[in-house]
Write an enzyme that holds these catalytic residues in place. Structure first.
Site, PDB file in Angstrom:
ATOM      1  N   TYR A  33       0.823  -1.211   0.000  1.00 20.48           N
ATOM      2  CA  TYR A  33       0.000   0.000   0.000  1.00 20.48           C
ATOM      3  C   TYR A  33       0.850   1.251   0.000  1.00 20.48           C
ATOM      4  O   TYR A  33       2.068   1.196   0.188  1.00 20.48           O
ATOM      5  CB  TYR A  33      -0.945  -0.002   1.204  1.00 20.48           C
ATOM      6  CG  TYR A  33      -0.296   0.376   2.527  1.00 20.48           C
ATOM      7  CD1 TYR A  33       0.571  -0.493   3.189  1.00 20.48           C
ATOM      8  CD2 TYR A  33      -0.546   1.621   3.110  1.00 20.48           C
ATOM      9  CE1 TYR A  33       1.165  -0.127   4.397  1.00 20.48           C
ATOM     10  CE2 TYR A  33       0.043   1.986   4.320  1.00 20.48           C
ATOM     11  CZ  TYR A  33       0.895   1.101   4.959  1.00 20.48           C
ATOM     12  OH  TYR A  33       1.480   1.465   6.143  1.00 20.48           O
ATOM     13  N   ARG A  52       7.858   3.744  -4.858  1.00 17.76           N
ATOM     14  CA  ARG A  52       7.992   2.863  -3.694  1.00 17.76           C
ATOM     15  C   ARG A  52       6.967   1.725  -3.761  1.00 17.76           C
ATOM     16  O   ARG A  52       7.267   0.584  -3.391  1.00 17.76           O
ATOM     17  CB  ARG A  52       7.842   3.661  -2.390  1.00 17.76           C
ATOM     18  CG  ARG A  52       8.139   2.817  -1.158  1.00 17.76           C
ATOM     19  CD  ARG A  52       8.198   3.640   0.108  1.00 17.76           C
ATOM     20  NE  ARG A  52       6.917   4.247   0.430  1.00 17.76           N
ATOM     21  CZ  ARG A  52       6.717   5.079   1.439  1.00 17.76           C
ATOM     22  NH1 ARG A  52       7.734   5.431   2.239  1.00 17.76           N
ATOM     23  NH2 ARG A  52       5.535   5.587   1.673  1.00 17.76           N
ATOM     24  N   ARG A 100      -8.876 -19.946  -0.558  1.00 20.30           N
ATOM     25  CA  ARG A 100      -7.789 -19.752   0.400  1.00 20.30           C
ATOM     26  C   ARG A 100      -6.803 -20.921   0.428  1.00 20.30           C
ATOM     27  O   ARG A 100      -7.058 -21.966   1.020  1.00 20.30           O
ATOM     28  CB  ARG A 100      -8.375 -19.539   1.803  1.00 20.30           C
ATOM     29  CG  ARG A 100      -7.313 -19.161   2.821  1.00 20.30           C
ATOM     30  CD  ARG A 100      -7.845 -19.099   4.234  1.00 20.30           C
ATOM     31  NE  ARG A 100      -6.765 -18.798   5.167  1.00 20.30           N
ATOM     32  CZ  ARG A 100      -5.863 -19.684   5.582  1.00 20.30           C
ATOM     33  NH1 ARG A 100      -5.923 -20.927   5.154  1.00 20.30           N
ATOM     34  NH2 ARG A 100      -4.897 -19.307   6.418  1.00 20.30           N
ATOM     35  N   HIS A 102      -2.298 -21.282   0.614  1.00 25.66           N
ATOM     36  CA  HIS A 102      -1.107 -20.457   0.786  1.00 25.66           C
ATOM     37  C   HIS A 102      -0.354 -20.144  -0.511  1.00 25.66           C
ATOM     38  O   HIS A 102       0.092 -19.018  -0.700  1.00 25.66           O
ATOM     39  CB  HIS A 102      -0.157 -21.084   1.816  1.00 25.66           C
ATOM     40  CG  HIS A 102      -0.627 -20.905   3.227  1.00 25.66           C
ATOM     41  ND1 HIS A 102      -1.754 -21.539   3.721  1.00 25.66           N
ATOM     42  CD2 HIS A 102      -0.138 -20.161   4.245  1.00 25.66           C
ATOM     43  CE1 HIS A 102      -1.936 -21.192   4.982  1.00 25.66           C
ATOM     44  NE2 HIS A 102      -0.972 -20.353   5.329  1.00 25.66           N
ATOM     45  N   LYS A 148       6.427  -1.852   2.046  1.00 23.99           N
ATOM     46  CA  LYS A 148       5.245  -1.218   2.649  1.00 23.99           C
ATOM     47  C   LYS A 148       4.079  -2.190   2.517  1.00 23.99           C
ATOM     48  O   LYS A 148       3.203  -2.054   1.654  1.00 23.99           O
ATOM     49  CB  LYS A 148       4.959   0.145   2.005  1.00 23.99           C
ATOM     50  CG  LYS A 148       4.112   1.041   2.909  1.00 23.99           C
ATOM     51  CD  LYS A 148       4.215   2.493   2.521  1.00 23.99           C
ATOM     52  CE  LYS A 148       3.188   3.371   3.197  1.00 23.99           C
ATOM     53  NZ  LYS A 148       3.299   3.480   4.656  1.00 23.99           N
ATOM     54  N   GLU A 181      12.334   2.822  14.206  1.00 18.16           N
ATOM     55  CA  GLU A 181      11.380   3.854  13.780  1.00 18.16           C
ATOM     56  C   GLU A 181      10.169   3.805  14.694  1.00 18.16           C
ATOM     57  O   GLU A 181      10.132   3.015  15.632  1.00 18.16           O
ATOM     58  CB  GLU A 181      10.985   3.642  12.311  1.00 18.16           C
ATOM     59  CG  GLU A 181      10.345   2.293  12.038  1.00 18.16           C
ATOM     60  CD  GLU A 181       9.995   2.071  10.567  1.00 18.16           C
ATOM     61  OE1 GLU A 181       9.803   3.050   9.822  1.00 18.16           O
ATOM     62  OE2 GLU A 181       9.899   0.898  10.168  1.00 18.16           O
ATOM     63  N   LEU A 205      10.936   1.340   7.256  1.00 16.80           N
ATOM     64  CA  LEU A 205      10.343   1.836   6.021  1.00 16.80           C
ATOM     65  C   LEU A 205      10.919   3.238   5.818  1.00 16.80           C
ATOM     66  O   LEU A 205      10.682   4.125   6.644  1.00 16.80           O
ATOM     67  CB  LEU A 205       8.819   1.933   6.139  1.00 16.80           C
ATOM     68  CG  LEU A 205       8.227   2.441   4.823  1.00 16.80           C
ATOM     69  CD1 LEU A 205       8.101   1.303   3.824  1.00 16.80           C
ATOM     70  CD2 LEU A 205       6.904   3.122   5.035  1.00 16.80           C
TER      71      LEU A 205
END
Ligand code: PDD
Length: 287
Positions: A33, A52, A100, A102, A148, A181, A205
């Site tokens: 995201y 990014r 679903r 993996h 991210k 961070e 990040l």
């Protein structure tokens, strides 16, 4: 003016946008995201955010269904159609909807592309006048924090613990006391005209805001050192501040109850960096 989404090729009101319960973002947090600020109807550092996003996607082996130019034009269209001047754009791409299991789904499953825009609600001005309180917590995240990823459970738990302690942010440390961070921010300290922050490794990040700040700090004559630093150095610094797309540059008043610079906050350079940052916003997004 309205909250608006773009979902897999279609523009629609945000509250009508729906994705499947079998979306891999929902099932596995299998996605990436970005959060982008819009000032005066213009997206700030959009190209860098999209770059990014491309890097994050590539690191999780997800091929994006749109080019950088296409993403930029979707963002422009969201801004224009929404009518918002001060807003936040959210971009999320997941590995699509599939039963679903993996392993990655087959190649014919397209990624889910979601972008939306919301009006930006300003935070209390008092945060900038007095600074915010923080606590330190062990960094329990994985070793790919440069991605991210939408998998943010350790960040969310750390933030919640900070809020429950009456603080604004949790400063994360690892091995055994190196500050990486914040749960949703980068963190810096200044001591005798030198600015310190963790290097842009896999342990943080590296914020788009951070990149701008490092340049502005050099322009102000500060020495910039991207080095791992222990928590104690932050506590005994002249100034400590946080950064992110949404909070910009935010002074820290205390860490674990220890006042920064005897509570004389905000510090001179924190204010100057924020001032220059606002000038950068004006230069890029002003009339
Ligand atoms: N968070 N570090 C972490 C863990 C973050 O989540 C963020 C931003 C940053 C700062 O990055 P930038 O300057 O590019 O915003 C650093 C966003 C705002 C969020 O998740 O809402």
């Amino acid at each position: 003016m309205s909250e608006l989404a773009f979902l897999n090729g279609e523009f629609l009101p945000l509250n009508e946008a729906r994705v499947s319960v079998e979306d891999r973002g929902f099932q596995f947090a299998d996605g990436v995201y970005e959060v982008v600020r819009v000032y005066n109807g213009r997206a700030f550092y959009l190209a860098e955010h999209i770059k990014r996003l491309q890097r994050s996607a590539s690191k999780i082996l997800l091929s994006l269904p749109h080019s950088a130019e296409e993403f930029a034009s979707i963002c422009d269209e969201l801004i224009n159609r929404s009518g918002y001047k001060e807003a936040v754009l959210y971009i999320q791409i997941t590995r699509g909807t599939a039963p679903r299991k993996h392993p990655f789904p087959s190649a014919d499953v397209s990624p889910t592309v979601v972008l939306y825009i919301r009006e930006f609600k300003p935070y209390p001005a008092e945060w900038w006048q007095n600074g915010v309180d923080t606590i330190s917590l062990p960094d329990e995240r994985w070793l790919n924090c440069d991605i991210k990823s939408i998998s943010l459970l350790p960040n969310v738990l750390a933030k919640e613990q900070a809020l429950r302690s009456g603080a604004f942010e949790a400063l994360l440390f690892r091995d055994p006391d190196i500050v990486t961070e914040g749960s949703a921010t980068n963190v810096y300290y200044i001591k005798r005209k030198t600015l310190f922050t963790h290097p842009a490794t896999n342990l943080i990040l590296s914020g788009i805001t951070r990149e701008v700040i490092l340049r502005l700090a050099s322009e102000l004559g500060l020495t910039v050192r991207q080095e791992p630093q222990p928590l104690q150095r932050f506590k005994s610094a002249d100034e400590v501040f946080l950064s992110s797309t949404t909070i910009e540059i935010l002074p820290v008043r205390s860490i674990d109850g220890t006042l920064i610079n005897n509570g004389k906050v905000p510090g001179e350079f924190t204010l100057k960096i924020h001032q220059l940052y606002k000038e950068e916003i004006n230069r890029i997004c002003g009339e």
